[in-house]
Design an enzyme around this catalytic site. Structure first.
Site, PDB file in Angstrom:
ATOM      1  N   ASN A 113       0.885  -1.296  -0.158  1.00 23.04           N
ATOM      2  CA  ASN A 113       0.144  -0.031  -0.086  1.00 23.04           C
ATOM      3  C   ASN A 113       0.993   1.316  -0.102  1.00 23.04           C
ATOM      4  O   ASN A 113       1.965   1.245   0.568  1.00 23.04           O
ATOM      5  CB  ASN A 113      -1.068   0.026   1.131  1.00 23.04           C
ATOM      6  N   PHE A 168      -1.904   8.119   4.189  1.00 26.22           N
ATOM      7  CA  PHE A 168      -2.633   8.796   5.251  1.00 26.22           C
ATOM      8  C   PHE A 168      -3.996   9.371   4.672  1.00 26.22           C
ATOM      9  O   PHE A 168      -4.407  10.633   5.253  1.00 26.22           O
ATOM     10  CB  PHE A 168      -1.838   9.785   6.072  1.00 26.22           C
ATOM     11  N   SER A 178       5.334   5.181   9.030  1.00 30.52           N
ATOM     12  CA  SER A 178       4.811   4.760   7.618  1.00 30.52           C
ATOM     13  C   SER A 178       5.743   5.239   6.535  1.00 30.52           C
ATOM     14  O   SER A 178       6.291   6.460   6.506  1.00 30.52           O
ATOM     15  CB  SER A 178       3.538   5.750   7.344  1.00 30.52           C
ATOM     16  N   ASN A 180       4.855   6.189   3.457  1.00 32.51           N
ATOM     17  CA  ASN A 180       4.284   6.617   2.281  1.00 32.51           C
ATOM     18  C   ASN A 180       3.987   8.228   2.416  1.00 32.51           C
ATOM     19  O   ASN A 180       3.355   8.702   1.740  1.00 32.51           O
ATOM     20  CB  ASN A 180       2.940   5.715   2.183  1.00 32.51           C
ATOM     21  N   THR A 181       4.759   8.544   3.555  1.00 34.24           N
ATOM     22  CA  THR A 181       4.661  10.143   3.717  1.00 34.24           C
ATOM     23  C   THR A 181       6.061  10.638   3.522  1.00 34.24           C
ATOM     24  O   THR A 181       6.972  10.221   4.613  1.00 34.24           O
ATOM     25  CB  THR A 181       3.869  10.854   5.035  1.00 34.24           C
ATOM     26  N   LYS A 189       5.006   3.636  17.174  1.00 34.73           N
ATOM     27  CA  LYS A 189       5.010   2.529  16.211  1.00 34.73           C
ATOM     28  C   LYS A 189       6.521   2.763  15.231  1.00 34.73           C
ATOM     29  O   LYS A 189       6.536   3.839  14.695  1.00 34.73           O
ATOM     30  CB  LYS A 189       3.877   2.556  15.273  1.00 34.73           C
ATOM     31  N   ASN A 214       5.877  -1.678  11.707  1.00 35.23           N
ATOM     32  CA  ASN A 214       4.978  -1.071  10.346  1.00 35.23           C
ATOM     33  C   ASN A 214       5.472  -1.954   9.045  1.00 35.23           C
ATOM     34  O   ASN A 214       6.099  -2.945   9.277  1.00 35.23           O
ATOM     35  CB  ASN A 214       5.184   0.408  10.272  1.00 35.23           C
TER      36      ASN A 214
END
Length: 348
Positions: free
Chosen positions: A108, A112, A170, A172-173, A205, A234
């Protein structure tokens, strides 16, 4: 009464993000029966939270906290919703969610996507009673001060969430994982400590793509700033050579079965560094009672699942609980905490 799987096999035939949206709608609208009472041997406690069992839902499934009523009836010991950012944001362009069915994995790069803190707070205000609900906090992509975004979330949701998870891992940021460096981490956690106004525990996390030295540094920083537990871990940016699915090269975070070994290794590193001073929650590639047992014996006081639910359906929760209860008794343990404190499994 068995838990319905919401047509998991049918949902897997649909576009992944469409299927996810339908699953959320089903959980919001289908009147599910209350789950059976948990076996007392599964009861445990982490950071002051009393859990009827140690199996939680990881963040990412219910980003907006809108399906908590249904999720609370699937048998989890705790449910983590989010990640939520102060302002609504659309996330990354579609497609951004990929099933790697041959690998029992997910990639993925959602970014967010969520409806923002105010809508999230409204949903938590109507949360089901008796369920342990956590809020996973993130930062807006375009914010000038990421630490301030986490503080904003913590303050706005005070009194609405049983615990908070600070998501700095994460992939993805852009730049978010840089918060795992010591200087940025001290700034963030120091500001979080100052902003805490309730007794709700705060968890951190972290990513699985860290060295032992980096994990040890994070453990020490967490202890200095009174973080109550680490969530390990994560999704990963790694792409194992074993992947065979057509979408294996897509950008984003990889979760599911291929993450199992890396997440378990990160958990073991965290347990070695923490030396019992900091509770741990194990996440990543958990799809069976055996996987859950390995995490408990590696030092996790609780675990979380997500990707495996896509392939096995919500009945997986009950299967893991039954397996854990049987293993605890077979090994002569009277509680989850006793098994965790017994130390790592020996090779057989």
């Amino acid at each position: 009464m068995p838990v319905p799987d919401f047509g998991a096999a049918i949902l897997r035939r649909l576009d992944p993000e469409t299927a996810h949206g339908l699953a959320i709608q089903a959980l919001k609208t289908i009147p599910l029966p209350a789950p059976r009472a948990d076996d007392p041997i599964l009861a445990t406690r982490i950071a002051g939270l009393n859990l009827s069992n140690p199996i939680g839902l990881a963040a990412g499934f219910d980003k907006n906290g809108e399906a908590l009523g249904g999720l609370a009836r699937l048998g989890f010991g705790f449910v983590e919703c989010g990640s939520v950012t102060p302002l609504p944001q659309a996330g990354n362009p579609k497609p951004r969610l990929f099933r790697l069915s041959q690998d029992r994995a997910i990639i993925n790069r959602m970014g967010f996507n969520n409806t923002g803190l105010e809508a999230f707070a409204d949903h938590l205000s109507a949360r089901p009673s008796g369920a342990v609900i956590g809020a996973n906090l993130g930062a807006n992509k375009d914010t000038d001060d990421r630490a301030a975004d986490y503080v904003t979330g913590l303050r706005r949701l005070a009194g609405l969430s049983d615990y908070f998870a600070i998501n700095i891992s994460s992939p993805n940021t852009p730049g978010l994982r840089a918060l795992q460096g010591r200087e940025a981490l001290d700034d963030l956690l120091g500001r979080i400590a100052e902003a805490r106004t309730t007794a709700a525990p705060v968890f951190l996390k972290i990513a699985p793509d860290l060295t032992f030295a980096e994990i040890a540094m994070i453990v020490e920083a967490a202890l200095v700033h009174r973080i109550d537990a680490l969530i390990v871990s994560n999704t990963t940016l790694d792409r194992p050579d074993s992947l065979t699915s057509p979408d294996r090269a897509e950008a984003g975070g990889l979760s599911g079965a291929p993450l199992r070994g890396r997440a378990l290794a990160a958990l073991r590193d965290a347990a070695e560094a923490a030396e019992g001073r900091l509770p741990l929650i194990g996440v990543g590639g958990i799809a069976s009672g055996q996987d859950a047992w390995e995490r408990l014996r590696a030092g996790a006081s609780a675990i979380q699942i997500y990707s495996a639910l896509i392939y096995d359906g919500p009945g997986l929760v009950g299967r893991i609980k039954r397996d854990l209860a049987a293993r605890l008794r077979a090994e002569g343990f009277s509680s989850v905490a006793e098994a965790v404190s017994a130390g790592p499994l020996t090779e057989r």
